[in-house]
Scaffold this active site. Structure first.
Site, short mmCIF file in Angstrom:
data_model
loop_
_atom_site.label_atom_id
_atom_site.label_comp_id
_atom_site.label_asym_id
_atom_site.label_seq_id
_atom_site.Cartn_x
_atom_site.Cartn_y
_atom_site.Cartn_z
N TYR A 175 -8.80 -4.93 0.52
CA TYR A 175 -7.35 -4.74 0.43
C TYR A 175 -6.65 -6.02 0.93
O TYR A 175 -7.02 -6.56 1.99
CB TYR A 175 -6.96 -3.54 1.29
N ASP A 228 -13.87 1.33 5.48
CA ASP A 228 -12.54 1.75 5.04
C ASP A 228 -12.76 2.72 3.88
O ASP A 228 -13.18 2.33 2.80
CB ASP A 228 -11.74 0.51 4.60
N ARG A 275 3.65 9.17 23.75
CA ARG A 275 2.81 8.10 23.21
C ARG A 275 1.33 8.40 23.47
O ARG A 275 0.48 8.14 22.64
CB ARG A 275 3.19 6.74 23.82
N LYS A 307 -2.29 6.93 1.70
CA LYS A 307 -2.81 7.11 0.34
C LYS A 307 -3.24 8.57 0.14
O LYS A 307 -2.43 9.45 0.30
CB LYS A 307 -3.94 6.11 0.11
C1 LIG Z 1 -3.10 0.60 1.86
C2 LIG Z 1 -4.43 0.25 2.38
C3 LIG Z 1 -4.59 -0.25 3.67
C4 LIG Z 1 -3.42 -0.52 4.59
O1 LIG Z 1 -2.76 0.66 4.97
P1 LIG Z 1 -1.18 0.76 5.28
O2 LIG Z 1 -1.00 2.20 5.55
O3 LIG Z 1 -0.45 0.26 4.08
O4 LIG Z 1 -0.94 -0.11 6.48
C5 LIG Z 1 -5.88 -0.53 4.11
N1 LIG Z 1 -6.94 -0.34 3.31
C6 LIG Z 1 -6.82 0.13 2.05
C7 LIG Z 1 -8.04 0.32 1.21
C8 LIG Z 1 -5.57 0.43 1.54
O5 LIG Z 1 -5.46 0.88 0.29
#
Ligand SMILES: *Cc1c(COP(=O)(O)O)cnc(C)c1O
Length: 386
Positions: free
Chosen positions: A101, A174, A48, A199
């Site tokens: 998001y 982000d 961890r 993504k």
């Molecule tokens: C998908 C997404 C998230 C969240 O991520 P997860 O891996 O689904 O927890 C946060 N910000 C953006 C812009 C996203 O597209």
């Protein structure tokens, strides 16, 4: 070393004195034996805290954002949670770009605001005056997602960071939609960058994960302490998948962008389409800022048909190559209706306020041959007209 070279080599330098593997092994052990009781012989104690496969990924993620440090988590939302737990306390205030998001807003509103007394102000961060006027004495963080999802609006990272730093406020970006290949917020003045690696970073729709990158030593220590204390780490196998996915990030992003522009132009010329939103089209109201702060426009676009919700649903369902699915950033093309799918957790009033209509369609353009994508769209439009 240039981006593409770093994306392949950093973290996976072959150990010639050992086996010389050119890719890092998936270290599955949960614990590591030591020679002497007092010190971990090779520095590793427990998986961890410091799994070698995850550490290799964290090193690579850091260099791709031009950052000193990287940390990998079990999801994008786990990365966000970790960040807030590490840097905030009850009574603090966050200013956030309103068009976020959906899962991020749910986390902020339903967990941190409702249960832990973190207050939030959502604003249109494209307007600098609004950003400035929303700052309070207890504002600790400005949270930006740029471009936003699904309306693809962008905000000026450089100017907002200058504003924030005059008041000692931390700026988090982000960067999921453009990836470090097209945008490096830390170089524009942001303090912390975050991604859902689910993504573009992984890019193959087969691993959920998240990461945080930053330069500040003290904040890194707090984040790392929280990562180990909370335990929402990325697994060794997922770390391996993301290391593998990253090797083609540059080539994938270029292909996503090329197809994105082709599809955006195609949609613009269809009589059934009312409007197309794509950052890389000169018609985008923020095309100039986009060209200044990022080196590309990515593969995400949104559009609206001259049709009601029912017809928009039928159009999406009639596609054969585009999968109707949430998520984005994989090699395969995906399509969805945000109001019903990804952004359903946001109230209709809020959606209305930010301008997200019920029939808006969001597309993650993949890297298939564009002729096949257009043929698929053609046949779905034909069915709509019959
Ligand atoms: C998908 C997404 C998230 C969240 O991520 P997860 O891996 O689904 O927890 C946060 N910000 C953006 C812009 C996203 O597209």
């Amino acid at each position: 070393m240039k981006f593409e070279t770093r994306a392949i080599h950093v973290g996976e330098e072959p150990n010639i004195d050992h086996t010389g593997d050119v890719t890092i092994p998936i270290h599955l052990a949960s614990t590591y034996a030591r020679k002497y009781v007092d010190i971990p012989t090779k520095g590793h104690e427990y998986s961890r805290s410091d799994n070698p496969t995850r550490l290799a990924l964290e090193r690579r993620l850091a260099v791709l954002e031009d950052a000193k440090y990287g940390l990998a988590f079990s999801s994008g939302l786990a990365a966000e949670t970790n960040l807030l737990l590490a840097l905030l306390k009850s009574g603090d205030h966050i200013v956030a770009f309103e068009d976020l998001y959906g899962g991020t807003r749910r986390l902020f509103d339903k967990i941190f605001e409702t249960r832990f007394d973190i207050s939030l102000t959502y604003i249109d961060a494209t307007n600098l005056d609004l950003v400035e006027n929303s700052l309070q004495d207890n504002t600790k963080l400005i949270w930006l997602e740029t471009p936003t999802n699904p309306l693809l609006r962008i905000c000026d990272i450089r100017k907002i960071s200058q504003l924030a730093h005059q008041k000692g406020i931390i700026v988090v970006v982000d960067n999921t939609f453009l990836s470090p290949y097209f945008q490096k917020p830390l170089n524009l003045g942001a303090d912390i960058v975050l991604h859902s690696t689910t993504k573009y970073i992984n890019g193959h729709s087969d691993a959920v994960g998240g990461c945080v990158m930053l330069n500040n030593d003290k904040k890194f220590e707090r984040l790392q302490f929280t990562q180990n204390s909370v335990g929402a780490i990325m697994s060794p196998f997922d770390s391996y998948l993301v290391l593998r996915g990253l090797k083609t990030l540059g080539i994938r992003m270029r292909a996503h962008q090329k197809n994105g522009l082709i599809i955006a132009e195609y949609l613009k010329n269809r009589k059934e389409v009312q409007q197309v939103i794509y950052l890389g089209m000169r018609e985008h109201p923020q095309y100039v800022l986009a060209s200044e702060q990022s080196s590309g426009y990515g593969g995400m676009l949104s559009f609206e048909l001259n049709a009601d919700l029912e017809l928009s649903k039928r159009f999406v369902e009639n596609l054969k190559i585009f999968a109707t699915a949430e998520s984005l950033g994989g090699v395969e093309s995906l399509i969805e209706l945000p109001a019903i799918m990804t952004h359903a957790s946001i109230s209709p009033e809020e959606r209305n306020k930010i301008g997200l209509s019920d029939s808006l369609i969001r597309m993650s353009v993949g890297i298939e041959h564009p002729d096949d994508l257009i043929e698929d769209l053609d046949q779905a439009f034909e069915k709509l007209n019959n």
